[in-house]
Design a protein around this motif. Sequence first.
Motif, PDB file in Angstrom:
ATOM      1  N   ALA A  12       0.853  -1.182   0.000  1.00 22.82           N
ATOM      2  CA  ALA A  12       0.000   0.000   0.000  1.00 22.82           C
ATOM      3  C   ALA A  12       0.893   1.236   0.000  1.00 22.82           C
ATOM      4  CB  ALA A  12      -0.896   0.005   1.229  1.00 22.82           C
ATOM      5  N   THR A  13       0.519   2.251  -0.748  1.00 22.86           N
ATOM      6  CA  THR A  13       1.268   3.499  -0.796  1.00 22.86           C
ATOM      7  C   THR A  13       0.554   4.529   0.061  1.00 22.86           C
ATOM      8  OG1 THR A  13       2.026   3.019  -3.027  1.00 22.86           O
ATOM      9  CG2 THR A  13       2.167   5.310  -2.311  1.00 22.86           C
ATOM     10  N   LYS A  14       1.304   5.142   0.953  1.00 23.50           N
ATOM     11  CA  LYS A  14       0.761   6.152   1.855  1.00 23.50           C
ATOM     12  C   LYS A  14       1.332   7.508   1.452  1.00 23.50           C
ATOM     13  CE  LYS A  14       1.818   6.693   6.428  1.00 23.50           C
ATOM     14  NZ  LYS A  14       2.027   6.193   7.780  1.00 23.50           N
ATOM     15  N   PRO A  15       0.455   8.467   1.067  1.00 23.34           N
ATOM     16  CA  PRO A  15       0.964   9.791   0.715  1.00 23.34           C
ATOM     17  C   PRO A  15       1.489  10.511   1.948  1.00 23.34           C
ATOM     18  CG  PRO A  15      -1.431   9.773   0.664  1.00 23.34           C
ATOM     19  CD  PRO A  15      -0.988   8.368   0.961  1.00 23.34           C
ATOM     20  N   PRO A  16       2.296  11.532   1.761  1.00 22.98           N
ATOM     21  CA  PRO A  16       2.819  12.266   2.913  1.00 22.98           C
ATOM     22  C   PRO A  16       1.688  12.938   3.687  1.00 22.98           C
ATOM     23  CG  PRO A  16       3.456  13.346   0.862  1.00 22.98           C
ATOM     24  CD  PRO A  16       2.761  12.079   0.497  1.00 22.98           C
ATOM     25  N   THR A  20      -0.933  20.210   7.799  1.00 19.57           N
ATOM     26  CA  THR A  20      -0.782  21.666   7.901  1.00 19.57           C
ATOM     27  C   THR A  20      -1.620  22.381   6.851  1.00 19.57           C
ATOM     28  OG1 THR A  20       1.156  21.629   6.454  1.00 19.57           O
ATOM     29  CG2 THR A  20       1.561  21.513   8.847  1.00 19.57           C
ATOM     30  N   GLY A  21      -2.447  21.634   6.130  1.00 22.19           N
ATOM     31  CA  GLY A  21      -3.304  22.262   5.122  1.00 22.19           C
ATOM     32  C   GLY A  21      -2.553  22.802   3.927  1.00 22.19           C
ATOM     33  N   GLY A  22      -1.406  22.228   3.630  1.00 24.30           N
ATOM     34  CA  GLY A  22      -0.628  22.644   2.473  1.00 24.30           C
ATOM     35  C   GLY A  22       0.277  23.834   2.725  1.00 24.30           C
ATOM     36  N   GLY A  26       6.719  20.331   1.941  1.00 22.31           N
ATOM     37  CA  GLY A  26       8.084  19.842   1.978  1.00 22.31           C
ATOM     38  C   GLY A  26       8.324  18.822   0.896  1.00 22.31           C
ATOM     39  N   GLU A  27       9.433  18.199   0.978  1.00 18.53           N
ATOM     40  CA  GLU A  27       9.813  17.180   0.017  1.00 18.53           C
ATOM     41  C   GLU A  27       9.574  15.789   0.570  1.00 18.53           C
ATOM     42  OE1 GLU A  27      10.863  17.746  -3.154  1.00 18.53           O
ATOM     43  OE2 GLU A  27      10.367  19.828  -2.734  1.00 18.53           O
ATOM     44  N   GLU A  28       8.653  15.642   1.502  1.00 12.69           N
ATOM     45  CA  GLU A  28       8.381  14.349   2.104  1.00 12.69           C
ATOM     46  C   GLU A  28       7.787  13.399   1.049  1.00 12.69           C
ATOM     47  OE1 GLU A  28       5.593  12.605   5.647  1.00 12.69           O
ATOM     48  OE2 GLU A  28       6.278  14.677   5.778  1.00 12.69           O
ATOM     49  N   PRO A  29       8.429  12.254   0.820  1.00 10.71           N
ATOM     50  CA  PRO A  29       7.959  11.332  -0.220  1.00 10.71           C
ATOM     51  C   PRO A  29       6.830  10.422   0.273  1.00 10.71           C
ATOM     52  CG  PRO A  29       9.919  10.454   0.802  1.00 10.71           C
ATOM     53  CD  PRO A  29       9.658  11.800   1.437  1.00 10.71           C
ATOM     54  N   ASP A  30       6.143   9.794  -0.689  1.00  9.83           N
ATOM     55  CA  ASP A  30       5.199   8.743  -0.359  1.00  9.83           C
ATOM     56  C   ASP A  30       5.970   7.609   0.307  1.00  9.83           C
ATOM     57  OD1 ASP A  30       3.300  10.223  -1.704  1.00  9.83           O
ATOM     58  OD2 ASP A  30       3.172   8.871  -3.427  1.00  9.83           O
ATOM     59  N   THR A  31       5.291   6.839   1.157  1.00  8.98           N
ATOM     60  CA  THR A  31       5.909   5.663   1.753  1.00  8.98           C
ATOM     61  C   THR A  31       5.091   4.445   1.371  1.00  8.98           C
ATOM     62  OG1 THR A  31       4.662   5.930   3.810  1.00  8.98           O
ATOM     63  CG2 THR A  31       6.836   6.940   3.726  1.00  8.98           C
ATOM     64  N   THR A  32       5.725   3.292   1.421  1.00 10.53           N
ATOM     65  CA  THR A  32       5.014   2.047   1.137  1.00 10.53           C
ATOM     66  C   THR A  32       5.115   1.124   2.343  1.00 10.53           C
ATOM     67  OG1 THR A  32       6.969   1.086   0.090  1.00 10.53           O
ATOM     68  CG2 THR A  32       5.392   2.165  -1.367  1.00 10.53           C
ATOM     69  N   GLU A  33       4.032   0.416   2.598  1.00 16.45           N
ATOM     70  CA  GLU A  33       3.972  -0.552   3.679  1.00 16.45           C
ATOM     71  C   GLU A  33       3.173  -1.751   3.193  1.00 16.45           C
ATOM     72  OE1 GLU A  33       3.117   1.098   7.639  1.00 16.45           O
ATOM     73  OE2 GLU A  33       3.212   3.067   6.703  1.00 16.45           O
ATOM     74  N   THR A  34       3.200  -2.825   3.949  1.00 14.76           N
ATOM     75  CA  THR A  34       2.489  -4.036   3.579  1.00 14.76           C
ATOM     76  C   THR A  34       1.016  -3.912   3.951  1.00 14.76           C
ATOM     77  OG1 THR A  34       4.488  -5.330   3.933  1.00 14.76           O
ATOM     78  CG2 THR A  34       2.423  -6.549   3.861  1.00 14.76           C
ATOM     79  N   ALA A  35       0.145  -4.357   3.047  1.00 11.64           N
ATOM     80  CA  ALA A  35      -1.296  -4.393   3.302  1.00 11.64           C
ATOM     81  C   ALA A  35      -1.685  -5.829   3.630  1.00 11.64           C
ATOM     82  CB  ALA A  35      -2.066  -3.901   2.084  1.00 11.64           C
ATOM     83  N   TYR A  36      -2.551  -5.998   4.641  1.00  9.68           N
ATOM     84  CA  TYR A  36      -3.004  -7.311   5.090  1.00  9.68           C
ATOM     85  C   TYR A  36      -4.527  -7.373   5.094  1.00  9.68           C
ATOM     86  CZ  TYR A  36       1.691  -7.546   7.174  1.00  9.68           C
ATOM     87  OH  TYR A  36       3.045  -7.541   7.380  1.00  9.68           O
ATOM     88  N   GLU A  37      -5.065  -8.583   4.897  1.00 12.86           N
ATOM     89  CA  GLU A  37      -6.487  -8.806   5.126  1.00 12.86           C
ATOM     90  C   GLU A  37      -6.757  -8.708   6.619  1.00 12.86           C
ATOM     91  OE1 GLU A  37      -7.499 -12.706   3.704  1.00 12.86           O
ATOM     92  OE2 GLU A  37      -7.815 -11.986   1.665  1.00 12.86           O
ATOM     93  N   VAL A  38      -7.982  -8.377   6.979  1.00  9.61           N
ATOM     94  CA  VAL A  38      -8.439  -8.437   8.360  1.00  9.61           C
ATOM     95  C   VAL A  38      -9.427  -9.597   8.416  1.00  9.61           C
ATOM     96  CG1 VAL A  38      -9.698  -7.255  10.194  1.00  9.61           C
ATOM     97  CG2 VAL A  38      -8.129  -5.972   8.729  1.00  9.61           C
ATOM     98  N   ASP A  39      -9.153 -10.579   9.275  1.00  3.78           N
ATOM     99  CA  ASP A  39     -10.011 -11.764   9.345  1.00  3.78           C
ATOM    100  C   ASP A  39     -11.466 -11.373   9.583  1.00  3.78           C
ATOM    101  OD1 ASP A  39      -7.963 -13.542   8.881  1.00  3.78           O
ATOM    102  OD2 ASP A  39      -7.764 -14.190  10.967  1.00  3.78           O
ATOM    103  N   GLY A  40     -12.348 -11.958   8.790  1.00  2.00           N
ATOM    104  CA  GLY A  40     -13.778 -11.748   8.951  1.00  2.00           C
ATOM    105  C   GLY A  40     -14.337 -10.543   8.231  1.00  2.00           C
ATOM    106  N   ILE A  41     -13.480  -9.781   7.547  1.00  6.13           N
ATOM    107  CA  ILE A  41     -13.935  -8.585   6.832  1.00  6.13           C
ATOM    108  C   ILE A  41     -13.357  -8.595   5.426  1.00  6.13           C
ATOM    109  CG2 ILE A  41     -13.963  -6.065   6.799  1.00  6.13           C
ATOM    110  CD1 ILE A  41     -13.704  -6.084   9.805  1.00  6.13           C
ATOM    111  N   SER A  42     -14.194  -8.328   4.448  1.00  3.19           N
ATOM    112  CA  SER A  42     -13.738  -8.274   3.062  1.00  3.19           C
ATOM    113  C   SER A  42     -12.712  -7.151   2.889  1.00  3.19           C
ATOM    114  CB  SER A  42     -14.928  -8.000   2.143  1.00  3.19           C
ATOM    115  OG  SER A  42     -14.484  -7.661   0.842  1.00  3.19           O
TER     116      SER A  42
END
Length: 78
Positions: A12-16, A20-22, A26-42
């Motif tokens: 999953a990509t997380k935007p900065p 502060t409402g823009g 800054g130059e803060e980049p997008d970050t990526t992390e692992t996405a997981y299913e949650v048991d019992g929920i689509s």
Amino acid sequence: MNFTLGKKLGTATKPPCEDTGGQDKGEEPDTTETAYEVDGISPKIAIAIGDTPKTATFFAAYSGSKLPPEVQKLIDGH
């Protein structure tokens, strides 16, 4: 809220943060992390995202004014 993770879904990509409402563009980049299913929920309703299963955070996607019943049940602890 307690939830159990299912299998990995991919990345999953997380935007900065824009809390502060823009005012501080800054130059803060997008970050990526692992996405997981949650048991019992689509994954169309909710997923968990984090670097590890222990640090994963629950995210629900919905429109309207009410949470999906599956998410509300999880929040209520049933």
